[in-house]
Design an enzyme around this catalytic site. Structure first.
Site, PDB file in Angstrom:
ATOM      1  N   SER A   1      -0.318  -1.987  -3.847  1.00 37.33           N
ATOM      2  CA  SER A   1      -0.636  -2.716  -2.626  1.00 37.33           C
ATOM      3  C   SER A   1      -2.058  -2.532  -2.152  1.00 37.33           C
ATOM      4  CB  SER A   1       0.314  -2.299  -1.505  1.00 37.33           C
ATOM      5  OG  SER A   1       0.205  -0.911  -1.270  1.00 37.33           O
TER       6      SER A   1
ATOM      7  N   ASP B   1       0.501   1.132   9.763  1.00 39.88           N
ATOM      8  CA  ASP B   1       1.274   2.026   8.907  1.00 39.88           C
ATOM      9  C   ASP B   1       0.492   3.275   8.525  1.00 39.88           C
ATOM     10  OD1 ASP B   1      -0.537   1.146   6.982  1.00 39.88           O
ATOM     11  OD2 ASP B   1       0.919  -0.009   5.841  1.00 39.88           O
TER      12      ASP B   1
ATOM     13  N   HIS C   1      -2.587   1.419   4.702  1.00 41.65           N
ATOM     14  CA  HIS C   1      -3.341   0.303   4.144  1.00 41.65           C
ATOM     15  C   HIS C   1      -4.575  -0.009   4.980  1.00 41.65           C
ATOM     16  CE1 HIS C   1       0.759  -0.260   2.506  1.00 41.65           C
ATOM     17  NE2 HIS C   1       0.092  -0.664   1.427  1.00 41.65           N
TER      18      HIS C   1
END
Length: 228
Positions: free
Chosen positions: A58, A201, A204
């Site tokens: 990701s 989060d 990221h």
């Protein structure tokens, strides 16, 4: 767990359709319907630039970012601005571990990349997987990529401090000791741990954080690029 969205950037040749046609009539004479317009197709030449594959999870895919904001997107702009002729292909996939990376190797090799930026391991570590498994998978990927003739940039990773010093140190060591590999010591350098540069989060990067990541990658990538 790091979650990513698969983002792909293939180069697709565009077709430009040029349509020409004409018709006319006198004022007192009916005219049949015009003949169908002649159509011609012009296809752009295939992109012949050497390929740089951004291969990872990701953090490569651009989780949580708008289209065009992933680090490979930013990196492409930087490469273009610097006068290099390379095409960056984003092969980041949601939630991938190093095991998934091994399974996806054929899709990378099929592109015959000149350079691969290998960014894996964060999901392994966050899931507490054995570092021996992560190391073995990195060995497989690096060996296969080098055998294909690609140069490898390996993105080093670390873990949140609550994973404990012993596990973290063992995890960080899996990125060491590779021959003929350009190592980025810490992929998220200057971003990880900075709340203003990471998404809610805490993992990221934001769009601004991603720009910093791209600059970090470019610092290690530029010395092996060619302007020929």
């Amino acid at each position: 767990m790091i979650v990513a969205v698969r983002v792909k950037f293939p180069i697709i040749a565009a077709a430009v359709v040029v349509m020409t046609g004409c018709g006319g009539a006198t004022q007192d004479k009916p005219v049949d319907s015009p003949a169908p317009a002649a159509t011609s197709h012009t296809t752009q030449p295939a992109d012949s630039r050497p390929v740089i594959v951004a291969f990872g999870d990701s953090l490569t895919a651009g989780q949580g970012l708008d289209v065009g904001q992933s680090y490979p997107d930013v990196l492409q702009h930087m490469i273009d601005a610097a006068g290099y002729r390379y095409r960056v292909v984003n092969l980041g996939v949601s939630g991938d571990t190093t095991t998934d990376g091994v399974e996806r190797l054929p899709s990378v090799l099929a592109l015959h990349p000149a350079i691969v930026i290998l960014e894996f391991g964060a999901n392994d570590g966050l899931r507490g997987q054995p570092v021996s498994s992560t190391k073995a998978n990195l060995d497989i990927m690096i060996a296969a990529l080098q055998k294909s003739g690609a140069r490898v940039l390996l993105a080093g990773m670390t873990l949140p401090r609550n994973y404990g010093p012993d596990y973290i140190q063992s995890f960080e060591r899996v990125y060491l000791g590779y021959k003929d590999v350009v190592r980025i010591p810490f992929f998220l350098d200057g971003v990880g741990g900075h709340a203003d540069l990471t998404q809610p989060d805490g993992l990221h990067p934001t769009a601004r954080g991603t720009e910093i990541v791209a600059h970090t990658v470019m610092k290690y990538l530029a010395p092996i690029l060619s302007k020929n």
